[in-house]
Motif scaffolding. Structure first.
Motif, short mmCIF file in Angstrom:
data_model
loop_
_atom_site.label_atom_id
_atom_site.label_comp_id
_atom_site.label_asym_id
_atom_site.label_seq_id
_atom_site.Cartn_x
_atom_site.Cartn_y
_atom_site.Cartn_z
N ARG A 1 40.02 4.80 1.20
CA ARG A 1 39.62 4.62 2.59
C ARG A 1 38.40 5.45 2.96
O ARG A 1 38.05 5.56 4.12
CB ARG A 1 40.81 4.98 3.52
CG ARG A 1 42.09 4.25 3.16
CD ARG A 1 41.90 2.74 3.10
NE ARG A 1 41.58 2.18 4.37
CZ ARG A 1 42.47 1.69 5.22
NH1 ARG A 1 43.74 1.66 4.89
NH2 ARG A 1 42.11 1.22 6.38
N SER B 1 40.43 -2.11 6.54
CA SER B 1 41.80 -1.83 7.00
C SER B 1 42.56 -3.14 7.14
O SER B 1 41.98 -4.19 7.44
CB SER B 1 41.79 -1.04 8.31
OG SER B 1 40.78 -1.53 9.14
N GLU C 1 46.97 -2.34 10.96
CA GLU C 1 46.58 -0.93 11.19
C GLU C 1 45.89 -0.77 12.53
O GLU C 1 45.21 -1.64 12.99
CB GLU C 1 45.67 -0.44 10.06
CG GLU C 1 46.46 -0.11 8.82
CD GLU C 1 45.55 0.35 7.68
OE1 GLU C 1 44.95 1.42 7.82
OE2 GLU C 1 45.44 -0.38 6.70
#
Ligand code: SAM
Length: 225
Positions: A150, A221, A225
């Motif tokens: 991420r 994402s 989320e």
């Protein structure tokens, strides 16, 4: 009194990219230990002074430690940018720490950070891989391990392997925003915001030239989320 090991950042292309403190330290130390004496000689010629140069290879670190113990100060430089960042130097620094000798940072450029700064990607956090493994299987495995990452991914790549690296990125990470930072600070500097697939299309037909940093966007994402 023992001497200090200064770890000095030097230019990644443009010779003006050296700090005033780095110049002063390089002038003041008793010797400079370097990755490539020819490159460092060129830098010193540009700065208009000379200094004893010690090449860093094999067991040459032991001689450096002896000098430090005898009270000499020594600057460590690499061929470009920051020593120890995908360059030699970390072992000597570790040995100096182990011997209880003072180590000081004289920060300067590093291609990874310079590329992050011009990428326009969210580089508050990033993962720096250095050079990806040369062998295709290992390279794909290393990239696959980063598929869910991420944070931005910053990769050094040789021009000979840029196309293969992009191909492997496409198959493991998918098509994502990408910044290609080529020849930073040099005459043919180029910073391109593109995607992995578009960059691959380009470098399938055009031979990559020069030094490259690839800055890859984080994994997207998921909708929940
Ligand atoms: N110690 C250096 C640093 O702090 O960035 C890295 C040295 S590593 C051996 C060389 C790699 O860094 C190149 O293959 C390229 O990936 C990257 N690099 C170095 N200079 C660069 C430049 N001017 N533009 C783009 N990439 C560069």
């Amino acid at each position: 009194m023992v001497g200090t090991l200064y770890v000095v950042g030097t230019p990644i292309g443009n010779l003006e990219d050296i700090t005033l403190r780095a110049i002063r330290i390089l002038k003041e130390v008793d010797a400079i230990v370097c990755e490539d004496t020819r490159t460092t000689m060129k830098l010193l010629a540009h700065l208009s002074f000379a200094k004893p140069l010690l090449a860093l290879y094999g067991r040459s670190g032991e001689g450096v430690l002896q000098r430090l113990r005898a009270g000499e100060s020594v600057a460590l430089v690499s061929e470009s940018g920051t020593p120890g960042v995908s360059d030699p130097g970390a072992e000597l620094v570790a040995a100096a720490h182990e011997a209880g000798l003072p180590v000081r940072a004289v920060p300067g450029p590093s291609a990874a950070v310079a590329a992050a700064s011009v990428s326009g990607l969210p580089t508050d956090e990033f993962v720096f891989t250095g050079f990806l493994p040369r062998k295709p299987g290992k390279r794909r495995k290393a990239l696959a391990a980063l598929a869910g990452e991420r944070r931005v991914i910053i990769v050094y790549e040789s021009p000979h392997r840029v196309a293969q690296a992009l191909e492997d990125m496409l198959s493991t990470l998918g098509d994502r925003p990408l910044a290609v930072a080529r020849e930073l600070t040099k005459v043919h500097e180029e910073v391109t915001r593109t995607t992995v697939a578009r960059a691959l299309d380009r470098f399938r037909v055009e031979s990559p030239r020069g030094e490259f940093v690839l800055v890859v966007a984080p994994a997207p994402s998921s909708p929940e989320e």
